[in-house]
Design an enzyme around this catalytic site. Structure first.
Site, PDB file in Angstrom:
ATOM      1  N   ARG A  23       4.266 -20.166  -3.872  1.00 30.45           N
ATOM      2  CA  ARG A  23       2.977 -19.619  -3.443  1.00 30.45           C
ATOM      3  C   ARG A  23       2.827 -18.149  -3.778  1.00 30.45           C
ATOM      4  O   ARG A  23       1.721 -17.635  -3.874  1.00 30.45           O
ATOM      5  CB  ARG A  23       2.815 -19.784  -1.922  1.00 30.45           C
ATOM      6  CG  ARG A  23       2.834 -21.201  -1.433  1.00 30.45           C
ATOM      7  CD  ARG A  23       2.923 -21.255   0.065  1.00 30.45           C
ATOM      8  NE  ARG A  23       4.198 -20.660   0.485  1.00 30.45           N
ATOM      9  CZ  ARG A  23       4.484 -20.290   1.724  1.00 30.45           C
ATOM     10  NH1 ARG A  23       3.599 -20.432   2.686  1.00 30.45           N
ATOM     11  NH2 ARG A  23       5.654 -19.783   2.019  1.00 30.45           N
ATOM     12  N   ASP A  51      -2.745   7.111   7.776  1.00 31.70           N
ATOM     13  CA  ASP A  51      -2.452   6.391   6.537  1.00 31.70           C
ATOM     14  C   ASP A  51      -3.525   6.727   5.511  1.00 31.70           C
ATOM     15  O   ASP A  51      -4.712   6.781   5.850  1.00 31.70           O
ATOM     16  CB  ASP A  51      -2.478   4.873   6.760  1.00 31.70           C
ATOM     17  CG  ASP A  51      -1.231   4.334   7.431  1.00 31.70           C
ATOM     18  OD1 ASP A  51      -0.368   5.138   7.816  1.00 31.70           O
ATOM     19  OD2 ASP A  51      -1.118   3.108   7.568  1.00 31.70           O
ATOM     20  N   ARG A  62      -0.051  13.592  -9.736  1.00 32.20           N
ATOM     21  CA  ARG A  62      -0.548  14.190  -8.491  1.00 32.20           C
ATOM     22  C   ARG A  62       0.633  14.941  -7.894  1.00 32.20           C
ATOM     23  O   ARG A  62       1.626  14.354  -7.525  1.00 32.20           O
ATOM     24  CB  ARG A  62      -1.046  13.119  -7.524  1.00 32.20           C
ATOM     25  CG  ARG A  62      -2.293  12.402  -8.008  1.00 32.20           C
ATOM     26  CD  ARG A  62      -2.739  11.373  -6.960  1.00 32.20           C
ATOM     27  NE  ARG A  62      -3.821  10.553  -7.453  1.00 32.20           N
ATOM     28  CZ  ARG A  62      -5.098  10.715  -7.115  1.00 32.20           C
ATOM     29  NH1 ARG A  62      -5.447  11.679  -6.295  1.00 32.20           N
ATOM     30  NH2 ARG A  62      -6.032   9.916  -7.595  1.00 32.20           N
ATOM     31  N   HIS A  65       3.019  18.802  -4.223  1.00 33.36           N
ATOM     32  CA  HIS A  65       2.350  19.239  -2.998  1.00 33.36           C
ATOM     33  C   HIS A  65       3.315  19.283  -1.823  1.00 33.36           C
ATOM     34  O   HIS A  65       4.251  18.498  -1.755  1.00 33.36           O
ATOM     35  CB  HIS A  65       1.206  18.286  -2.637  1.00 33.36           C
ATOM     36  CG  HIS A  65       0.217  18.113  -3.715  1.00 33.36           C
ATOM     37  ND1 HIS A  65      -0.481  16.940  -3.898  1.00 33.36           N
ATOM     38  CD2 HIS A  65      -0.215  18.946  -4.687  1.00 33.36           C
ATOM     39  CE1 HIS A  65      -1.294  17.059  -4.936  1.00 33.36           C
ATOM     40  NE2 HIS A  65      -1.149  18.272  -5.436  1.00 33.36           N
ATOM     41  N   LYS A  74       6.555  11.986   5.621  1.00 37.36           N
ATOM     42  CA  LYS A  74       5.714  10.921   5.092  1.00 37.36           C
ATOM     43  C   LYS A  74       6.553   9.757   4.612  1.00 37.36           C
ATOM     44  O   LYS A  74       7.709   9.914   4.241  1.00 37.36           O
ATOM     45  CB  LYS A  74       4.780  11.415   3.991  1.00 37.36           C
ATOM     46  CG  LYS A  74       5.447  12.002   2.784  1.00 37.36           C
ATOM     47  CD  LYS A  74       4.427  12.422   1.718  1.00 37.36           C
ATOM     48  CE  LYS A  74       3.982  13.837   1.912  1.00 37.36           C
ATOM     49  NZ  LYS A  74       3.193  14.355   0.806  1.00 37.36           N
ATOM     50  N   HIS A 121       6.191  17.088  -3.007  1.00 33.54           N
ATOM     51  CA  HIS A 121       6.088  15.678  -3.382  1.00 33.54           C
ATOM     52  C   HIS A 121       5.044  15.535  -4.478  1.00 33.54           C
ATOM     53  O   HIS A 121       4.001  16.177  -4.441  1.00 33.54           O
ATOM     54  CB  HIS A 121       5.669  14.854  -2.153  1.00 33.54           C
ATOM     55  CG  HIS A 121       5.357  13.438  -2.474  1.00 33.54           C
ATOM     56  ND1 HIS A 121       4.058  12.954  -2.512  1.00 33.54           N
ATOM     57  CD2 HIS A 121       6.162  12.400  -2.777  1.00 33.54           C
ATOM     58  CE1 HIS A 121       4.101  11.668  -2.824  1.00 33.54           C
ATOM     59  NE2 HIS A 121       5.360  11.317  -2.982  1.00 33.54           N
ATOM     60  N   TYR A 134       0.330   6.376   1.618  1.00 30.27           N
ATOM     61  CA  TYR A 134       1.055   7.435   2.316  1.00 30.27           C
ATOM     62  C   TYR A 134       0.847   7.244   3.813  1.00 30.27           C
ATOM     63  O   TYR A 134      -0.267   7.062   4.265  1.00 30.27           O
ATOM     64  CB  TYR A 134       0.480   8.822   1.996  1.00 30.27           C
ATOM     65  CG  TYR A 134       0.118   9.092   0.574  1.00 30.27           C
ATOM     66  CD1 TYR A 134       0.930   9.902  -0.203  1.00 30.27           C
ATOM     67  CD2 TYR A 134      -1.056   8.596   0.011  1.00 30.27           C
ATOM     68  CE1 TYR A 134       0.579  10.201  -1.511  1.00 30.27           C
ATOM     69  CE2 TYR A 134      -1.403   8.881  -1.290  1.00 30.27           C
ATOM     70  CZ  TYR A 134      -0.581   9.683  -2.050  1.00 30.27           C
ATOM     71  OH  TYR A 134      -0.927   9.976  -3.339  1.00 30.27           O
TER      72      TYR A 134
END
Length: 191
Positions: A23, A51, A62, A65, A74, A121, A134
């Site tokens: 499945r 979230d 990205r 940061h 996180k 990150h 996140y």
């Protein structure tokens, strides 16, 4: 769910163990009891408050940061596609200070990355599209945002693909040396 440590102190990789059959699959993507035991603090899982999800095109970076003040913990996972997730330890006094690791997160292994406070990150999308989820331990406050250029030569981060779309914020991010000037070594935090 299994938990592995990394070369960077306090950073964990959570590995769900999916059940698959004709499945498809079923997997538990988070287990508070296992997480709390791995972090070594009962109730740590209950600290997550927000979230978020992003979708990025192939090659997009990205990052890098972080948060000033007391930082931000996180839990990061890739729900669709694959990303190379990169962390840099910015905790003054840490055995891992200034060091980085890269971990592939994807929708096949379901690997998660626990990022404690005090890290930069970022990630690069490795597939046509990548959705990254996140879970953070406090509401986002843009006044505490910090960043370092993803291509800063002093960090020497290696990205596997040519750089795709990148935000103006990330294009104009300061250097690693500029961040070092901001670090408050007496408190192990950024100012």
């Amino acid at each position: 769910m299994r938990v592995e440590t990394t070369e960077l102190p306090d950073v964990l990789v959570l590995l769900p163990e999916p059940f698959t059959d004709e499945r498809g699959f079923f997997t538990r993507t988070f287990d508070a009891e296992i997480f709390d035991a791995a972090v070594g603090r009962r109730g740590a899982s209950a600290e997550f408050q927000q979230d978020s999800q992003s979708r990025s095109r192939n090659g997009t970076i990205r990052g890098m940061h972080g948060r000033s003040g007391r930082g931000e913990a996180k839990l990061v996972r890739c729900a669709r596609g694959a990303v190379l997730d990169v962390l840099v330890d910015i905790r003054p006094g840490s055995a891992g200070f200034g060091k980085s690791i890269a971990v592939t997160l994807d929708d096949e292994t379901f690997r998660h990355l626990y990022v404690p406070p005090g890290f930069l990150h970022g990630f690069q999308a490795l597939t046509e599209y990548a959705d990254v989820c996140y879970r953070i331990d406090r509401p986002h406050d843009s006044t505490e945002d910090i960043a370092v250029a993803h291509d800063d030569p002093d960090l020497g981060l290696e990205w596997p693909l040519p750089v795709g779309p990148i935000s103006e914020r990330d294009r104009s991010a300061p250097s690693w040396r500029e961040l070092l000037d901001r670090l408050d070594t007496s408190h192990g935090r950024t100012s």
